[in-house]
Scaffold this active site. Sequence first.
Site, PDB file in Angstrom:
ATOM      1  N   GLY A  31       2.696  10.954   0.261  1.00 33.38           N
ATOM      2  CA  GLY A  31       2.221  10.397   1.528  1.00 33.38           C
ATOM      3  C   GLY A  31       1.330   9.193   1.291  1.00 33.38           C
ATOM      4  CB  SER A  32      -1.078   7.536   3.512  1.00 35.26           C
ATOM      5  OG  SER A  32      -2.030   8.565   3.736  1.00 35.26           O
ATOM      6  NE  ARG A  46      -7.120   8.249   6.302  1.00 39.78           N
ATOM      7  CZ  ARG A  46      -6.765   8.342   7.571  1.00 39.78           C
ATOM      8  NH1 ARG A  46      -6.522   7.259   8.264  1.00 39.78           N
ATOM      9  NH2 ARG A  46      -6.640   9.502   8.163  1.00 39.78           N
ATOM     10  N   GLY A  70      -3.780  11.048  -0.052  1.00 42.52           N
ATOM     11  CA  GLY A  70      -3.796  11.426  -1.468  1.00 42.52           C
ATOM     12  C   GLY A  70      -5.201  11.490  -2.044  1.00 42.52           C
ATOM     13  CD  GLU A  78       6.423   9.389  -4.306  1.00 45.59           C
ATOM     14  OE1 GLU A  78       6.187   8.254  -3.843  1.00 45.59           O
ATOM     15  OE2 GLU A  78       7.300  10.161  -3.867  1.00 45.59           O
ATOM     16  CB  CYS A 120       7.039   5.435  -1.404  1.00 45.97           C
ATOM     17  SG  CYS A 120       8.159   6.395  -2.376  1.00 45.97           S
TER      18      CYS A 120
HETATM   19  C1  UN1 Z   1      10.070   7.905  -1.281  1.00 47.18           C
HETATM   20  O1  UN1 Z   1      10.230   6.921  -0.571  1.00 47.18           O
HETATM   21  O2  UN1 Z   1       9.059   8.653  -1.131  1.00 47.18           O
HETATM   22  O3  UN1 Z   1      13.884   5.628  -5.226  1.00 47.18           O
HETATM   23  C2  UN1 Z   1      11.044   8.356  -2.290  1.00 47.18           C
HETATM   24  C3  UN1 Z   1      14.085   5.819  -4.024  1.00 47.18           C
HETATM   25  C4  UN1 Z   1      14.460   7.222  -3.599  1.00 47.18           C
HETATM   26  C5  UN1 Z   1      13.247   8.047  -3.339  1.00 47.18           C
HETATM   27  C6  UN1 Z   1      12.168   7.409  -2.544  1.00 47.18           C
HETATM   28  N1  UN1 Z   1      15.246   7.814  -4.641  1.00 47.18           N
HETATM   29  O4  UN1 Z   1      14.030   4.935  -3.185  1.00 47.18           O
END
Ligand code: UN1
Length: 516
Positions: A243-244, A246, A248, A265, A299
């Site tokens: 998540g964010s 903040r 984390g 993550e 992410c």
């Molecule tokens: C995420 O956005 O939290 O590498 C994970 C990637 C994907 C997973 C993203 N296999 O974009």
Amino acid sequence: METHLPFFEHPLGKTFHHSGTFHGHWHEEGAERIRDESPVDGAALGHVSVTTENDYEETIQKAQEAFLVWRSIPAPKRGEIVRQMGLRFRKYKASLGRLITLEMGKILPEGEGEVQELIDIADFAVGLSRQLYGMTTQSERPSHRLYEQWHPLGPVGIITAFNFPVAVFGWNAMIALVCGDTLIWKPSSKTPLSAIAVIRIMDEVLKENDLPEGIVNLVTGPGAATGEALAGDKRIPLISATGSVRMGKHVARVVAGRLGRSILELGGNNGVILMEDANLELALQAVLFGAVGTAGQRCTTIRRLMIHEGILDQFSERLTGAYRAIQVGNPLEPRTLMGPLIDGEAVAQFETAVETIVKEGGKILSGGRVLKEGSYAEGFYVEPTLVLAHPEMSMLQKETFAPILYLLPFKTREEAISLHNAVSQGLSSAMFTQNLRHAETFLGPAGSDCGIANINIGTSGAEIGGAFGGEKETGGGREAGSDAWKAYMRRQTCTLNWGEDMPLAQGIRFGSGCTT
Ligand code: UN1
């Protein structure tokens, strides 16, 4: 052929109610509900009950009791259960992918791709279940054996975000299961139905194999209550949270406060460097997928594109043309390349970001508007947005979870790398070049400071075989493949004396009974 999820017949257009608490069976007692709406058109997909304190307590107890059984089943036998789960995910791939699309808004190929990621990690975990190796080393003492072994850890708390409602749980869950841990999953309150579907599929397999209740569990509720309870719970040795930044930082503090272990993550602010010699055809395809895919809500999304000034005009012209041709709309339609953002709050954040960009002197090359007309009226649609930026803009430091891509010209490789590393997040990165020196510099110790560094591919769409995670404010955790499994197990160093003497290490003689 699509096999319908038997528990979710035609979810769209039909509101229904489902419990958000599972500990071997579905249970609910409180009156609080989450209204789960589709970002596609704002329609309610269902109502999910929030886990009460009593239900939370029962869930954790079940997870603890089940751990005592699950940890003693040999790892390859646990792998066999995960193998069956992988087959069952395959059976439901199309309908689960569609549910993800309806609930989260990513286009159908990405919804199905996410289920494929779940299948892939299940397959990986099956093989891993026979490879949880410990090493043996040399003892300094005669007739002694010194070795390491890995034991199951305990119930693992898995907190996931809306953007990958299924795959990120899979990275944690499939690995933790073969490691002998039980699971307590808290999905995002924006995507509880995808989580319920996955739990139901896993439960089919657990029931068919007569396994006890409590191996796989679900709790639902806001981070401030349910997430907080998990983070502070001494009975849960490991919390894996996505998540964010903040969120984390808070989870890290709470878990560390009880000396628990966490895998974090968190945010990414991923950059791509286009060197002057880059293959622009490849770069264009990669940048489009990386910046526009999942409507910029990965992410791993490309947010910053550093372009050598010699190719700036040429590439930004091509990119602007490609951006203007992107079909934004219903993610179930085959022609759509970009679906909606998750909700109204995300749209508001996009709008604020665009305002600030303009204020800070960024030039919008394409996009920048919220789409509200006609078929867009009920959902949460924005235009994919391309910005010619300058390094002083504060927005470059921010991960806005929306399809906004900043272009930054540079003159030298060193300048590009320092621009690239000048953010507080450190998840994924890439360089496009045909030049070995550029590539190896980027991958070397003075190059990219991220957990993931690629050459001639984008920053997103990582395979599950590698360890996934990042440095700096991304949190340092690693999930999925490689040796990420070690975080889900308890390492034990064992020394075994098979001789008839009691020699001490470091040559210490202690009292008359000791020999060396
Ligand atoms: C995420 O956005 O939290 O590498 C994970 C990637 C994907 C997973 C993203 N296999 O974009």
